[in-house]
Enzyme design. Structure first.
Site, mmCIF file in Angstrom:
data_model
loop_
_atom_site.group_PDB
_atom_site.id
_atom_site.type_symbol
_atom_site.label_atom_id
_atom_site.label_comp_id
_atom_site.label_asym_id
_atom_site.label_seq_id
_atom_site.Cartn_x
_atom_site.Cartn_y
_atom_site.Cartn_z
ATOM 1 N N GLY A 113 0.811 -1.214 0.000
ATOM 2 C CA GLY A 113 0.000 0.000 0.000
ATOM 3 C C GLY A 113 0.842 1.261 0.000
ATOM 4 N N ARG A 114 2.059 1.131 0.465
ATOM 5 C CA ARG A 114 2.956 2.294 0.395
ATOM 6 C C ARG A 114 4.391 1.873 0.113
ATOM 7 N NH1 ARG A 114 4.082 4.425 6.361
ATOM 8 N NH2 ARG A 114 3.726 2.498 7.486
ATOM 9 N N GLY A 147 -0.388 6.134 1.217
ATOM 10 C CA GLY A 147 0.807 5.614 0.555
ATOM 11 C C GLY A 147 2.090 6.321 0.960
ATOM 12 N N ARG A 211 6.313 -12.463 0.851
ATOM 13 C CA ARG A 211 5.838 -12.694 2.218
ATOM 14 C C ARG A 211 4.958 -13.941 2.275
ATOM 15 N NH1 ARG A 211 5.455 -6.962 3.901
ATOM 16 N NH2 ARG A 211 6.683 -5.864 2.351
ATOM 17 N N ASP A 281 1.464 -10.965 6.671
ATOM 18 C CA ASP A 281 1.930 -10.136 5.550
ATOM 19 C C ASP A 281 3.257 -9.473 5.894
ATOM 20 O OD1 ASP A 281 0.040 -8.838 7.391
ATOM 21 O OD2 ASP A 281 0.586 -7.006 6.358
HETATM 22 P P1 AMP Z 1 1.791 -3.012 8.095
HETATM 23 O O1 AMP Z 1 1.175 -3.999 9.032
HETATM 24 O O2 AMP Z 1 2.178 -1.729 8.724
HETATM 25 O O3 AMP Z 1 2.941 -3.608 7.341
HETATM 26 O O4 AMP Z 1 0.681 -2.593 7.011
HETATM 27 C C1 AMP Z 1 -0.447 -3.365 6.688
HETATM 28 C C2 AMP Z 1 -1.012 -2.969 5.349
HETATM 29 O O5 AMP Z 1 -1.384 -1.585 5.342
HETATM 30 C C3 AMP Z 1 -0.066 -3.144 4.182
HETATM 31 O O6 AMP Z 1 -0.810 -3.557 3.087
HETATM 32 C C4 AMP Z 1 0.491 -1.768 3.987
HETATM 33 O O7 AMP Z 1 0.937 -1.574 2.679
HETATM 34 C C5 AMP Z 1 -0.727 -0.898 4.291
HETATM 35 N N1 AMP Z 1 -0.362 0.449 4.744
HETATM 36 C C6 AMP Z 1 0.208 0.810 5.913
HETATM 37 N N2 AMP Z 1 0.390 2.140 5.965
HETATM 38 C C7 AMP Z 1 -0.055 2.646 4.793
HETATM 39 C C8 AMP Z 1 -0.148 3.957 4.223
HETATM 40 N N3 AMP Z 1 0.279 5.043 4.875
HETATM 41 N N4 AMP Z 1 -0.650 4.070 2.984
HETATM 42 C C9 AMP Z 1 -1.098 2.996 2.302
HETATM 43 N N5 AMP Z 1 -1.058 1.748 2.780
HETATM 44 C C10 AMP Z 1 -0.553 1.567 4.012
HETATM 45 MG MG MG Z 2 3.449 -4.754 6.103
#
Ligand code: AMP
Ligand code: MG
Length: 538
Positions: A113-114, A147, A211, A281
């Site tokens: 997502g980012r 993102g 992953r 993930d």
């Molecule tokens: P994480 O557990 O922090 O690795 O994130 C979980 C999901 O949320 C993943 O798909 C990330 O890409 C998405 N994500 C986290 N922060 C953001 C953000 N600021 N913008 C877009 N997607 C995000």
């Molecule tokens: Mg993640």
């Protein structure tokens, strides 16, 4: 430095071999809007340009992996490319499609997502290194988020990736950290008080970013053909030593992922690292530490501690629970690839390997932390258990404790008083006033047992200290150290980020002139957000 015409000063020397995007199916939709993406492993997406790319820090060791001379890292072209302002022609930027179990529940499609993978560099040794920008703008997987990433979380990711590498812990690497010139609004504690923070981007580097969740999503959708294609690709690229794809090779792969994951978690427990969000993930099939978010370092030894406020209620990802969670995550991976193997019994047997490898690895690791040649399965379990109990009684800094323990004399019979015996350890206590007579007696009793064990081991004090100082770090990225570097960086002064990285390059050394970086958490940091409490909001 004088200009050397023979020395390349551009990124044009990077050689790309984008296997992932060449060999696996792409999302056919080229536009960048949030959506569900089926029958594809990734979506092509361009990083969003930013106004003012500014280099905060880079890791010359990582540049070296890419055959990039260090001086290229300080050029405007470098800053522009790694802030997402234009890709090199040979790059093929894309976001990966994956799912995952978050906090124990299936969450469906998540994806990068980012994060945007720019492409795979192949270096002169034939190694592939994927480059990934974190915080370079929205992708089809950004769901309701922007993102982007803020400086605070990016400093934490940059420094911790490299700190972990130098500690000998498997990890994704960080090439560089840049600010973008954009403001990014974050509600750090989800308390309705958002603030604008400097935007930043980290370029992460790993052989691949695959992953557990990449496989889980395809399995959940019943797309067994693509599941097989992705696993065969993974075998050919990152696990070529396992041989041609077959049911037996898939089992061997699961076996290897179990071993690598167990090894990883043993390292985490050794250095006191708490990942904070061990969702599937965020689990690399290469057994790398990945996705540095609300992670933290154990200060006082407390197996129940988690830095992640989002997990405060259940403490699912607390320090002491990491080994069990990794195993649970491996079960999810095994379930995902089950359709390709179809043999429950053999898969169950392979999954046992995780517990066996972890238990053996943990015992060897504990023996190492205590400076013993080997773990004695008969005598050492009660010795270690008693130590863990004593450490948890009174706030005792784990990192300082093991460094000081290495200085306690064991070779001669210890006929000293309790106070004299524990004196070398006093620096590890957060509040020496809290060290009661009862505690002193119990710790001294343990030290006598320990000294006895060391004598049976036949290890002299010098050898033991040396051995211990190779596995018990002096410098870790204490939560408050990261925060100090962040505070200064947010004022536009990046020198503390660079200096902290410099110290963390030699975590097992004494570095007397930098001993301040080995100090246990100061009182001001005890309850300060960012030091003791972090959230997923970054
Ligand atoms: P994480 O557990 O922090 O690795 O994130 C979980 C999901 O949320 C993943 O798909 C990330 O890409 C998405 N994500 C986290 N922060 C953001 C953000 N600021 N913008 C877009 N997607 C995000
Ligand atoms: Mg993640």
């Amino acid at each position: 430095m004088a200009f050397d015409p023979a020395c390349p000063r551009t990124l044009d020397t990077l050689t790309f071999d984008n296997r992932f995007t060449r060999e696996l199916p792409a999302d056919p939709q080229p536009a960048n809007f949030r959506r569900q993406v089926a029958q594809a492993c990734f979506s092509r997406v361009q990083p969003t340009p930013v106004p003012r790319p500014t280099l905060v820090a880079y890791a010359h060791e990582v540049a070296q992996l890419l055959d990039l001379p260090a001086q290229v890292c300080t050029t405007p072209q470098f800053a522009a490319v790694f802030a997402g302002n234009g890709c090199l022609p040979a790059m093929d930027p894309h976001a990966m499609c994956y799912g995952g179990h978050q906090f124990g529940s299936w969450a469906g499609q998540l994806g990068d997502g980012r994060a945007i993978i720019l492409g795979e560099v192949v270096n002169g040794r034939g190694e592939h290194w994927a480059l990934q920008l974190k915080g370079a703008g929205p992708t089809p997987y950004s769901r309701s988020a922007d993102g982007l990433a803020v400086l605070r979380s990016s400093v934490r990711e940059f420094l911790c990736s490299e700190a972990m590498f130098h500690l000998g812990v498997p990890t994704t690497r960080a090439l560089c950290l840049l600010t973008t010139g954009n403001d990014v609004v974050r509600d750090m504690f989800y308390d309705g008080r958002p603030r604008a923070e400097p935007g930043a981007i980290v370029c992460r580097v790993a052989p691949s970013f695959t992953r557990f969740g990449n496989f889980e999503l395809l399995a959940a959708r019943g797309d067994h053909a693509l599941l097989k294609q992705l696993l065969d690709f993974t075998l050919r690229t990152d696990f070529a030593h396992l041989g041609e794809p077959s049911a037996a090779t898939y089992l061997a792969w699961l076996h290897e992922v179990c071993v690598r994951t167990a090894t990883l978690v043993v390292h985490w427990q050794r250095v006191g690292f708490v990942h904070g969000v061990m969702n599937t993930d965020n689990m690399s099939v290469l057994g790398l530490t990945i996705d540095y978010g609300p992670y933290g370092w154990l200060e006082d030894y407390n197996p129940d501690w988690t830095p992640n406020t989002t997990d405060a209620a259940g403490r699912r990802y607390r320090y002491g629970n990491q080994p069990q969670i990794a195993q649970w995550n491996l079960f999810q991976l095994a379930e995902a690839i089950f359709p390709l193997i179809g043999d429950v019994e053999r898969m169950q047997a392979v999954l046992q390997v995780y517990a066996e490898t972890f238990n053996r690895g943990w015992q060897t690791m504990m023996a190492g932390k205590l400076g013993l040649q080997a773990f004695d399965a008969l005598t050492d379990p009660p010795l270690v258990k008693e130590l863990q109990e004593v450490l948890a009684l009174t706030e005792t800094d784990m990192t300082v404790f093991y460094r000081r323990l290495a200085t306690v004399p064991c070779a001669q019979q210890l006929d000293s008083t309790d106070e004299t015996l524990i004196a070398p350890l006093m620096d590890a206590y957060y509040d020496p006033q809290m060290v009661s007579a009862g505690h002193t007696a119990r710790m001294a009793a343990w030290l006598r047992l320990y000294a006895e064990r060391v004598r049976v081991d036949g290890t002299d004090d010098d050898t033991r200290r040396e051995r211990m100082n190779r596995v018990n770090p002096n410098f870790v990225l204490r939560n408050y150290l990261a925060q100090q570097a962040i505070d200064r960086a947010e004022q536009g002064d990046f020198t503390l980020v660079q200096h902290t990285l410099e110290v963390l390059r030699r975590p097992y050394d004494e570095q007397p002139e930098r001993q301040a970086f080995a100090a246990k958490r100061p009182e001001w940091a005890r309850n300060r957000p960012g030091c003791s409490m972090l959230s997923c909001s970054s």
